[in-house]
Write a protein that holds these residues in place. Structure first.
Motif, PDB file in Angstrom:
ATOM      1  N   MET A  51       0.836  -1.210   0.000  1.00  0.00           N
ATOM      2  CA  MET A  51       0.000   0.000   0.000  1.00  0.00           C
ATOM      3  C   MET A  51       0.872   1.262   0.000  1.00  0.00           C
ATOM      4  O   MET A  51       0.589   2.239  -0.696  1.00  0.00           O
ATOM      5  CB  MET A  51      -0.938   0.010   1.216  1.00  0.00           C
ATOM      6  N   LEU A  52       1.943   1.215   0.780  1.00  0.00           N
ATOM      7  CA  LEU A  52       2.865   2.358   0.819  1.00  0.00           C
ATOM      8  C   LEU A  52       3.506   2.563  -0.560  1.00  0.00           C
ATOM      9  O   LEU A  52       3.642   3.691  -1.047  1.00  0.00           O
ATOM     10  CB  LEU A  52       3.955   2.121   1.882  1.00  0.00           C
ATOM     11  N   ARG A  53       3.894   1.458  -1.188  1.00  0.00           N
ATOM     12  CA  ARG A  53       4.471   1.546  -2.529  1.00  0.00           C
ATOM     13  C   ARG A  53       3.473   2.202  -3.493  1.00  0.00           C
ATOM     14  O   ARG A  53       3.823   3.124  -4.240  1.00  0.00           O
ATOM     15  CB  ARG A  53       4.837   0.146  -3.024  1.00  0.00           C
ATOM     16  N   ASP A  54       2.230   1.755  -3.437  1.00  0.00           N
ATOM     17  CA  ASP A  54       1.229   2.282  -4.369  1.00  0.00           C
ATOM     18  C   ASP A  54       0.928   3.756  -4.079  1.00  0.00           C
ATOM     19  O   ASP A  54       0.731   4.562  -4.979  1.00  0.00           O
ATOM     20  CB  ASP A  54      -0.059   1.450  -4.307  1.00  0.00           C
ATOM     21  N   GLU A  55       0.944   4.086  -2.792  1.00  0.00           N
ATOM     22  CA  GLU A  55       0.688   5.478  -2.389  1.00  0.00           C
ATOM     23  C   GLU A  55       1.817   6.377  -2.911  1.00  0.00           C
ATOM     24  O   GLU A  55       1.570   7.443  -3.465  1.00  0.00           O
ATOM     25  CB  GLU A  55       0.638   5.495  -0.851  1.00  0.00           C
ATOM     26  N   PHE A  63       1.904   9.379  -5.856  1.00  0.00           N
ATOM     27  CA  PHE A  63       2.478  10.718  -5.682  1.00  0.00           C
ATOM     28  C   PHE A  63       3.472  11.010  -6.797  1.00  0.00           C
ATOM     29  O   PHE A  63       3.441  12.069  -7.431  1.00  0.00           O
ATOM     30  CB  PHE A  63       3.177  10.833  -4.309  1.00  0.00           C
ATOM     31  N   VAL A  64       4.359  10.048  -7.032  1.00  0.00           N
ATOM     32  CA  VAL A  64       5.425  10.225  -8.041  1.00  0.00           C
ATOM     33  C   VAL A  64       4.812  10.456  -9.423  1.00  0.00           C
ATOM     34  O   VAL A  64       5.283  11.296 -10.200  1.00  0.00           O
ATOM     35  CB  VAL A  64       6.369   8.991  -8.025  1.00  0.00           C
ATOM     36  N   LYS A  65       3.735   9.746  -9.701  1.00  0.00           N
ATOM     37  CA  LYS A  65       3.080   9.893 -11.010  1.00  0.00           C
ATOM     38  C   LYS A  65       2.580  11.326 -11.210  1.00  0.00           C
ATOM     39  O   LYS A  65       2.578  11.853 -12.319  1.00  0.00           O
ATOM     40  CB  LYS A  65       1.915   8.902 -11.096  1.00  0.00           C
ATOM     41  N   LEU A 112       5.048  16.447  -0.488  1.00  0.00           N
ATOM     42  CA  LEU A 112       5.369  15.198   0.209  1.00  0.00           C
ATOM     43  C   LEU A 112       4.900  15.261   1.660  1.00  0.00           C
ATOM     44  O   LEU A 112       4.347  14.303   2.195  1.00  0.00           O
ATOM     45  CB  LEU A 112       6.886  14.970   0.182  1.00  0.00           C
ATOM     46  N   ALA A 113       5.145  16.433   2.274  1.00  0.00           N
ATOM     47  CA  ALA A 113       4.758  16.603   3.681  1.00  0.00           C
ATOM     48  C   ALA A 113       3.234  16.520   3.826  1.00  0.00           C
ATOM     49  O   ALA A 113       2.729  15.864   4.746  1.00  0.00           O
ATOM     50  CB  ALA A 113       5.264  17.943   4.201  1.00  0.00           C
ATOM     51  N   GLU A 114       2.523  17.147   2.910  1.00  0.00           N
ATOM     52  CA  GLU A 114       1.054  17.118   2.980  1.00  0.00           C
ATOM     53  C   GLU A 114       0.533  15.695   2.925  1.00  0.00           C
ATOM     54  O   GLU A 114      -0.468  15.364   3.546  1.00  0.00           O
ATOM     55  CB  GLU A 114       0.469  17.896   1.806  1.00  0.00           C
ATOM     56  N   ARG A 115       1.228  14.860   2.167  1.00  0.00           N
ATOM     57  CA  ARG A 115       0.799  13.458   2.055  1.00  0.00           C
ATOM     58  C   ARG A 115       1.421  12.588   3.133  1.00  0.00           C
ATOM     59  O   ARG A 115       1.310  11.361   3.088  1.00  0.00           O
ATOM     60  CB  ARG A 115       1.177  12.909   0.690  1.00  0.00           C
ATOM     61  N   HIS A 116       2.169  13.262   4.023  1.00  0.00           N
ATOM     62  CA  HIS A 116       2.668  12.527   5.169  1.00  0.00           C
ATOM     63  C   HIS A 116       3.694  11.470   4.746  1.00  0.00           C
ATOM     64  O   HIS A 116       3.751  10.382   5.320  1.00  0.00           O
ATOM     65  CB  HIS A 116       1.444  11.854   5.833  1.00  0.00           C
ATOM     66  N   LEU A 117       4.462  11.819   3.727  1.00  0.00           N
ATOM     67  CA  LEU A 117       5.429  10.844   3.199  1.00  0.00           C
ATOM     68  C   LEU A 117       6.868  11.125   3.633  1.00  0.00           C
ATOM     69  O   LEU A 117       7.768  10.371   3.292  1.00  0.00           O
ATOM     70  CB  LEU A 117       5.356  10.822   1.664  1.00  0.00           C
ATOM     71  N   GLY A 140       5.310  13.531  13.630  1.00  0.00           N
ATOM     72  CA  GLY A 140       4.871  13.682  12.239  1.00  0.00           C
ATOM     73  C   GLY A 140       5.312  12.575  11.313  1.00  0.00           C
ATOM     74  O   GLY A 140       5.023  12.611  10.113  1.00  0.00           O
ATOM     75  N   GLY A 141       6.037  11.574  11.841  1.00  0.00           N
ATOM     76  CA  GLY A 141       6.414  10.435  11.001  1.00  0.00           C
ATOM     77  C   GLY A 141       5.314   9.386  11.010  1.00  0.00           C
ATOM     78  O   GLY A 141       4.178   9.661  11.423  1.00  0.00           O
ATOM     79  N   ARG A 142       5.670   8.179  10.573  1.00  0.00           N
ATOM     80  CA  ARG A 142       4.671   7.104  10.585  1.00  0.00           C
ATOM     81  C   ARG A 142       5.098   5.946  11.474  1.00  0.00           C
ATOM     82  O   ARG A 142       4.454   4.900  11.483  1.00  0.00           O
ATOM     83  CB  ARG A 142       4.421   6.570   9.175  1.00  0.00           C
TER      84      ARG A 142
END
Ligand code: FAD
Length: 411
Positions: free
Chosen positions: A12-16, A20-22, A47-52, A62-64
């Motif tokens: 899921m993280l990969r797809d997320e 974003f990258v796309k 990136l920050a907005e998406r929490h990445l 603020g990390g995961r």
């Protein structure tokens, strides 16, 4: 990363991250490569907005709260954007490591959280004009005056010299002590006495504001000291983990991007009436690239798992160095194979291979050159092998004349 070893959450993280990258505008990549952008803050903000950003750091800052095995999955995806954007993605992970491991709660609140929220941007200033490999030879000096340190010196090749708000800087705080014992790490805010006086013209990896910074009597409050006074060696060794893991995992993305462009091209381009992929000279290059890339992935993954499981720090250091060296060498080989497969058009800017080639040349040099990686790898290997009380089979005895002691001459 290989699907079979990814957990459902990692997929899921990969797809997320892939999504974003796309969405990253093509124009941003091209404008950065044309040096028309000097620091794409909006990229870091997105990136920050998406929490990445800083996936490994605690949720409270603020990390995961994830591990290296997760972060490398995201890094491979961001890597396909090229070295500059992958580096800007990695800097919060690199500088954040120093803040996370050595920072006080106040320092984490003041810097780590806003960095992960995209409110502050960071850079790291280690390399000096007199040399990067010999890090402990640092000559930038920080003199204590009351509650402040006064910094004088220079750092060069700093990504984000133009554009970053904060710099993690290493400086000498004890001139008498041995080099390793006289350095301290500081967060230096851009301001009076911190001057960027040269921004480099680079072969690739452009648009990140890579420059030379002069510290001329820059006043830094004592509360900006990260880790113990004169204890920066520890901070440095810790930071070298994300420094090299991010290079390694980002390299996988660049290699993958090049391989995919080349494989698709070889399935369409014809020569002598056949698709060029039918020629062994082409498809064996594809085969070698796939094999090397998968081997690099497994090495990066092995290093990540070792870090996550808290393996022996020396073994981790060796594995991280192996991953950095092998993945970056692999990216260079894969992108060169890709250029060869594309023939003349690969050398033009009609395809992105020439940009990826310029980008990947750097990653064998920075975050510790691959020669320095070899230095570490052999050092840690000898240390482990020769310091080990072996319980394994003594293979030396498995020779017909193994008992000819007088023939075993070593001096
Ligand atoms: C575009 C770019 C961005 C960068 N970004 C940053 C950044 O953001 N922050 C930062 O602090 N630095 C950054 N760097 C610096 C980078 O990490 C250094 O360039 C690198 O570590 C090498 O240091 P050096 O260039 O001084 O080379 P040197 O240390 O002078 O090395 C020159 C050569 O000697 C070899 N060598 C040196 N010592 C040994 C040894 N003991 N054994 C074997 N070989 C050896 C090296 O492998 C190399 O081939 C960046 C560099 C570039 C070009």
């Amino acid at each position: 990363m290989l699907d079979a070893i990814l957990t459902p959450e990692q997929k899921m993280l990969r797809d997320e991250t892939r999504a974003f990258v796309k969405g990253v505008p093509r124009k941003l990549i091209l404008d950065m490569d044309a040096d028309q952008v000097h620091y794409p803050r909006e990229f870091v903000n997105d990136l920050a907005e998406r929490h990445l950003l800083g996936l490994r750091f605690p949720v409270e800052y603020g990390g995961r709260g994830l591990g290296w095995s997760d972060e490398i999955v995201a890094l491979e995806e961001v890597g396909i954007l090229g070295t500059s954007l992958a580096c800007l993605y990695s800097l919060p992970s690199i500088v954040g490591e120093a803040l996370h491991v050595f920072g006080t709660p106040e320092q984490k609140e003041r810097w780590l959280r806003p960095v992960l929220e995209g409110k502050l941007t960071v850079a790291e200033a280690l390399t000096e004009p007199r040399g990067g490999s010999d890090f402990f030879g640092t000559t930038t000096v920080a003199r204590q005056e009351g509650d402040e340190f006064v910094l004088d010196g220079q750092k060069r090749f700093v990504v984000g010299a133009e554009g970053a708000d904060l710099f993690l800087v290493y400086a000498r705080t004890n001139l008498e002590a041995k080099s390793r014992k006289g350095l301290s790490a500081f967060i230096v805010e851009r301001g009076h006495g911190v001057d960027v006086e040269h921004v480099y013209g680079l072969l690739g990896t452009r648009g990140g504001g890579t420059g030379r910074i002069y510290f001329r009597g820059a006043r830094v409050p004592r509360k900006n000291l990260i880790g113990p006074l004169n204890g920066a060696a520890e901070v440095f060794y810790q930071m070298m983990i994300p420094e090299r893991m991010t290079s390694a995992a980002g390299a996988l993305g660049m290699a993958r991007a090049s391989l995919e462009v080349a494989a698709r091209y070889s399935d369409r381009r014809k020569a002598f009436g056949q698709k060029i992929r039918s020629f062994e000279g082409v498809n064996f290059k594809v085969a070698d690239s796939i094999t090397q890339l998968d081997a690099a992935r497994m090495l990066v993954y092995g290093a990540a798992r070792s870090l996550d499981l808290g393996d022996d720090p020396h073994r981790c250091r060796r594995l991280v160095s192996e991953a950095k060296k092998f993945a970056t060498d692999t990216a260079w080989q894969v992108v060169n194979h890709a250029m060869q497969i594309l023939g003349g058009i690969g050398y033009t800017n009609v395809y992105p291979i020439e940009r990826l080639l310029r980008d990947t040349r750097l990653i064998m040099i920075w975050t510790g050159t691959n020669e320095v990686m070899s230095l570490i790898i052999q050092h840690e290997y000898y240390r482990e092998l020769l310091g080990r009380r072996d319980t394994a089979r003594d293979i030396e005895k498995d020779a017909t004349e193994a008992d000819q002691g007088e023939e075993k001459v070593y001096e």
